[in-house]
Design a protein around this motif. Structure first.
Motif, short mmCIF file in Angstrom:
data_model
loop_
_atom_site.label_atom_id
_atom_site.label_comp_id
_atom_site.label_asym_id
_atom_site.label_seq_id
_atom_site.Cartn_x
_atom_site.Cartn_y
_atom_site.Cartn_z
N THR A 187 0.83 -1.21 0.00
CA THR A 187 0.00 0.00 0.00
C THR A 187 0.86 1.26 0.00
N PRO A 188 0.34 2.34 -0.53
CA PRO A 188 1.07 3.61 -0.49
C PRO A 188 1.44 3.99 0.94
N ARG A 191 4.63 2.19 1.93
CA ARG A 191 5.80 2.74 1.24
C ARG A 191 6.17 4.10 1.81
N HIS A 192 5.14 4.91 2.06
CA HIS A 192 5.40 6.24 2.60
C HIS A 192 6.07 6.13 3.97
N LEU A 194 8.03 3.77 5.11
CA LEU A 194 9.43 3.41 4.96
C LEU A 194 10.24 4.58 4.40
N ALA A 195 9.62 5.31 3.47
CA ALA A 195 10.32 6.45 2.87
C ALA A 195 10.65 7.49 3.94
N GLY A 197 10.95 6.95 7.14
CA GLY A 197 11.96 6.41 8.05
C GLY A 197 13.36 6.48 7.46
N SER A 198 13.44 6.32 6.14
CA SER A 198 14.76 6.33 5.51
C SER A 198 15.31 7.74 5.39
N ALA A 203 11.56 12.41 1.52
CA ALA A 203 10.17 11.98 1.32
C ALA A 203 9.28 13.21 1.15
N ARG A 204 9.50 14.21 1.99
CA ARG A 204 8.71 15.43 1.90
C ARG A 204 8.90 16.09 0.54
N VAL A 208 5.54 13.35 -0.39
CA VAL A 208 4.86 12.53 0.61
C VAL A 208 4.32 13.45 1.71
N ARG A 209 3.04 13.25 2.06
CA ARG A 209 2.49 14.06 3.16
C ARG A 209 2.89 13.40 4.46
N GLY A 265 13.40 3.06 7.98
CA GLY A 265 13.45 2.80 6.55
C GLY A 265 13.28 1.36 6.16
N MET B 346 16.16 8.07 -0.70
CA MET B 346 15.87 7.38 0.55
C MET B 346 16.74 6.14 0.55
N ASP B 348 17.59 3.58 2.29
CA ASP B 348 17.23 2.21 2.67
C ASP B 348 16.21 1.59 1.73
N LEU B 349 15.77 2.37 0.75
CA LEU B 349 14.74 1.86 -0.15
C LEU B 349 15.37 1.46 -1.49
#
Lengths: 328, 510
Positions: A187-188, A191-192, A194-195, A197-198, A203-204, A208-209, A265, B346, B348-349
């Motif tokens: 699911t999005p 993924r969001h 993990l993004a 976290g990484s 991500a922002r 990504v919200r 991540g 990112m 780790d991805l």
């Protein structure tokens, strides 16, 4: 591609994926040999049931850690959700009361998320604060008394119910692991998470919200904490404000021992299940071997340190490998 | 060269290093004389880092020897390299931010009186080293309060304080503005004039030719050539680095279409004011300026990452409200952030997940991701951008800088953007990937993409842009195009000298 590299990649992935399974198996065999009665069916079921109770909150914590955060308030949340839930049973029945407990947990988690994202308090401090506040709420709500269920209300189904002979906590833990693993992978939202976290900044900037995702993550953590708390209360049909102290450390320990990286991540929900089994199994084995309880306290700590030390040394290796790869 | 000693300050002979089957460095020999600046160039993966790490005592060679002033040396530890007179300034600084400049310079070598640090002596010695560098830094200032360029000077001061025979600088200008680069290059020459041998490692060939006496090219871990800089040209060095003649590309003719993005009197936070331009389809506008001039802020504001405090932004005639990246993406604006490591990838991805993160809602059906569509989308862009990776599931951090940058570019392109905001699109990528990224941008623009480009490398701005707006102090200083758009004019505007009738502009080294 070079077959040697393919083979190496395969072995690496296999070891990374099944490392915990391997460790659990080896420890299990050792206990089967040395600990009397370890292999008896009722003991195995007992171990798995107890492991499942910790695993449920651990699964939620896996998401928090994967998003680069922590939740130290899960023990307090578990206690608060339990006292609220148990106090509702005489009025609304078991099903609704359990739902209420879950919602209470999710709300506490959601508040954690708001404090972290909107007030920009680091998760460590934010949840340390809510830990104390929520404990306070529980004690105020119960006026410091125990809430006990009398008579056969059916609440015990949470801990003692069985489906096809399998205890309810095991079913819930496995089902939750499967659902959350699917969420993370397919699911999005996953993924969001993990993004973030990484690399939250990246991500922002990728659109990504970040904030709403973290509210969701913490709401899930709160709900899983509530479920663990209610199962523990169901075992004795009693809840109070002092329940589940130290649950946060157990939850973080099973996640880390399970192989989820503290730096975020990345998440392994199966690892968290196995981490819970490993800790429970070792404590059970030490019990069977008549090792005093005070010594058993050491095992979780030592395991945790070992797991983190292993992770750190792996990280160093990886960095060296990367340096070769990008050698300028 | 002031010191015509016949012995090299550092001689590297047949140095090799193998990592589990990979030959990172293969039989490399070269030397640096006292007072010489010897540039070491090569693409990512050429073996420069491996070589530097061995000279710094971080890595042990598999075979080969090192000599300092004719004496055989081995560097089992970084400290032994320092003692032998080899100082290394790594690209990533090794400073303790809370400590003062003086403490950083003499870390672990603080002058003592008995058991305690002799503070007056420490500051006296630090001042002496700083004076040698002809710079003005207070030795008592905590390092974290200094700008990046001055932090680098502290690194240099530390290396210099060890009285080295050789100083190795790894990409010393990566984080510096044009102005600061000039000062650094001057400093490098000063160091050499004192008789120190300098090994200067850089991607930027114009700097290399400004400063180096000799140039050594590495490729795929092997020594390709060493020759006096006077006998080489940028083109011949690039050819040696990539092993083939790169097509020396000019900006192709552009055919701008309708106005896509119209910015009027934009102000960003407190830092930028009065920005207006019309960006057409099939056009590249470059934003040029020194560090802190506000170019980056304009790009970030147009992607909803900074607050727009005044002015209007219109996309094809419609007013935009840019409060968040989501809204910019909806308006079909794409953004490639300047610092790939910090704000782009990112780590780790996987490659795939890094690519698709911004378009997940488009490949989601009934709550779940359609992974087949995701893979197909990735493959489309892999071919289009010539990305090189073995498997979309591998970690993005295992790719080269150039390929990482392509993934980030593809991430924006996959959103079907009409306007592409590019911030330092080729920072830290090698020459080959840079040429590919330029060609890609040309292709996109030919297909009608509107591009707003910000780069601290002026040649890049000139190569890619049809027009260029020069910023200084958060305000646009002027717009240049055609023949008026050249490096001296841009620098003149960027340093704010055009507006004042002050002293004449400093000489600009191009």
């Amino acid at each position: 591609m070079n077959p040697a590299i393919l083979a190496r990649n395969f072995i690496q992935v296999a070891w990374r994926s099944y490392r915990m399974g391997f460790v659990v198996l080896v420890v299990g065999i050792l206990l089967a040999i040395f600990a009397p009665h370890f292999l008896r069916a009722d003991n195995i079921i007992n171990v798995l049931t107890n492991a499942s109770v910790v695993a449920i909150v651990g699964l939620g914590m896996t998401l928090a850690i994967a998003s680069g955060n922590f939740d130290l308030s899960v023990g307090a949340t578990a206690a608060f959700a339990s006292v609220v839930s148990l106090s509702m049973v005489p009025h609304y029945g078991v099903f609704i009361s359990v739902l209420i407990g879950l919602v209470v947990g999710a709300i506490v988690g959601f508040c954690n998320g708001i404090i972290i994202t909107e007030l920009r308090v680091p998760a460590f401090i934010a949840t340390l604060g809510t830990l104390t506040i929520v404990r306070g709420f529980s004690l105020i709500y119960t006026k410091g008394q125990d809430i006990t269920l009398f008579g056969d209300t059916g609440y015990k189904v949470l801990s003692g119910g069985r489906l096809l002979g399998i205890p309810a906590p095991i079913i819930m833990a496995v089902a939750l692991a499967a659902v959350l693993a699917a969420v993370m992978k397919y699911t999005p939202f996953g993924r969001h998470t993990l993004a973030i976290g990484s690399n939250a900044a990246a991500a922002r900037k990728a659109g990504v919200r970040v904030n709403p995702v973290l509210w969701g993550v913490f709401a899930i953590v709160g709900a899983t904490a509530a479920l663990t708390g209610m199962i523990v209360s169901a075992q004795v049909l009693t809840a109070n404000g002092r329940l589940d102290t130290g649950l946060e450390l157990q939850a973080i320990a099973v996640v880390v021992i399970g192989g989820t990286s503290l730096s975020g991540g990345q998440a392994t929900l199966v690892g968290t299940l196995l981490g819970s089994i490993l800790i429970t199994m070792i404590n059970n084995g030490l019990n069977l071997l008549n090792v005093p309880a005070s010594y058993q306290l050491l095992t979780v700590g030592v395991l945790l340190l070992l797991a983190v030390a292993l992770e750190v040394s792996r990280g160093l290796d990886l960095r060296k490998v990367l340096r070769i790869g990008t050698s300028a | 060269m002031t010191n015509p000693s016949p012995l090299p300050a550092l001689a590297v002979q047949n140095l090799s290093r193998r990592f589990s089957g990979v030959q990172a460095l293969d039989n490399v020999s070269f030397d640096v004389m006292p007072g010489e600046v010897h540039a070491l160039v090569g693409e990512n993966g050429a073996g420069k880092s491996t070589l530097i790490n061995m000279l710094a005592g971080v890595l042990a060679p598999s075979s080969g020897t090192l000599e300092v002033n004719g004496k055989r040396v081995t560097f089992p530890t970084p400290a032994s390299a320092q003692r032998a007179g080899v100082g290394v300034i790594f690209q990533e600084f090794n400073l303790l931010p809370q400590l003062s400049v003086a403490e950083n310079i003499f870390l672990n070598r603080e002058p003592r009186r008995g058991f305690v640090i002799d503070w007056p002596e420490l500051y006296r010695r630090a001042s002496a080293v700083i004076q040698m560098l002809e710079i003005d830094i207070n030795p008592r200032t905590p390092v974290q309060e200094l700008p990046v360029a001055q932090q680098q000077l502290v690194e240099i001061a530390r290396a210099l304080s060890m009285d080295p025979q050789v100083i190795i600088m790894d990409e010393p200008t990566a984080a510096l503005s044009e102005r600061e680069v000039e000062r650094l290059l001057y400093l490098v020459k000063t160091l050499a004039a004192r008789g120190v041998g300098v090994i200067y490692v850089s991607h930027r060939l114009n700097e290399v030719f400004t400063v180096a006496n000799r140039i050594t090219v590495l490729r795929d871990g092997r020594h390709i050539l060493t020759a006096p800089a006077s006998e080489l040209t940028e083109d011949s060095v690039v050819a040696a680095m990539v092993g083939r003649e790169l097509l020396h590309t000019e900006r192709p003719p552009r055919h701008p279409g309708n106005v896509v993005l119209s910015v009027h009197d934009l102000a960003v936070e407190d830092s930028v004011k009065g920005v207006s331009f019309d960006l057409h389809a099939g056009e590249v506008i470059g934003l040029a300026g020194l560090m802190g001039s506000g170019c980056t802020q304009v790009l970030e504001a147009l992607f909803g990452l900074r607050a727009i405090t005044a002015g209007t932004v219109m996309m094809e005639g419609k007013n935009l409200n840019l409060g968040a990246p989501r809204q910019a993406q909806h308006a079909r604006i794409g953004f490639v952030p300047e610092d790939r490591k910090r704000a782009g990838i990112m780590p780790d991805l996987s490659v795939l997940n890094n690519f698709s993160i911004a378009v997940l809602d488009r490949i989601t059906q009934l709550l779940f991701l359609n992974r087949r569509r995701e893979g197909a989308l990735m493959n489309t862009y892999r071919d289009k951008l010539h990305m090189r990776y073995s498997n979309a599931g591998q970690l993005i951090s295992s790719l080269s800088g150039g390929n990482q940058q392509k993934v980030i570019l593809a991430r924006s392109l996959a959103q079907d953007c009409r306007v592409l905001l590019l911030s330092e699109p080729t920072r830290g990528v090698d020459v080959g990937a840079k040429a590919e990224i330029y060609a890609l941008i040309d292709d996109l623009v030919a297909e009608g993409m509107a591009v707003l480009l910000q780069s601290s490398e002026l040649p890049e701005v000139l190569r890619l842009s049809d027009r260029c707006i020069v910023f200084a102090g958060g305000k646009p200083q002027g717009e240049l195009d055609g023949a008026a758009m050249d490096q001296p004019t841009i620098m003149h505007l960027a340093t704010g000298l055009a507006a004042e009738s002050g002293p004449p502009a400093p000489e600009i080294i191009t």
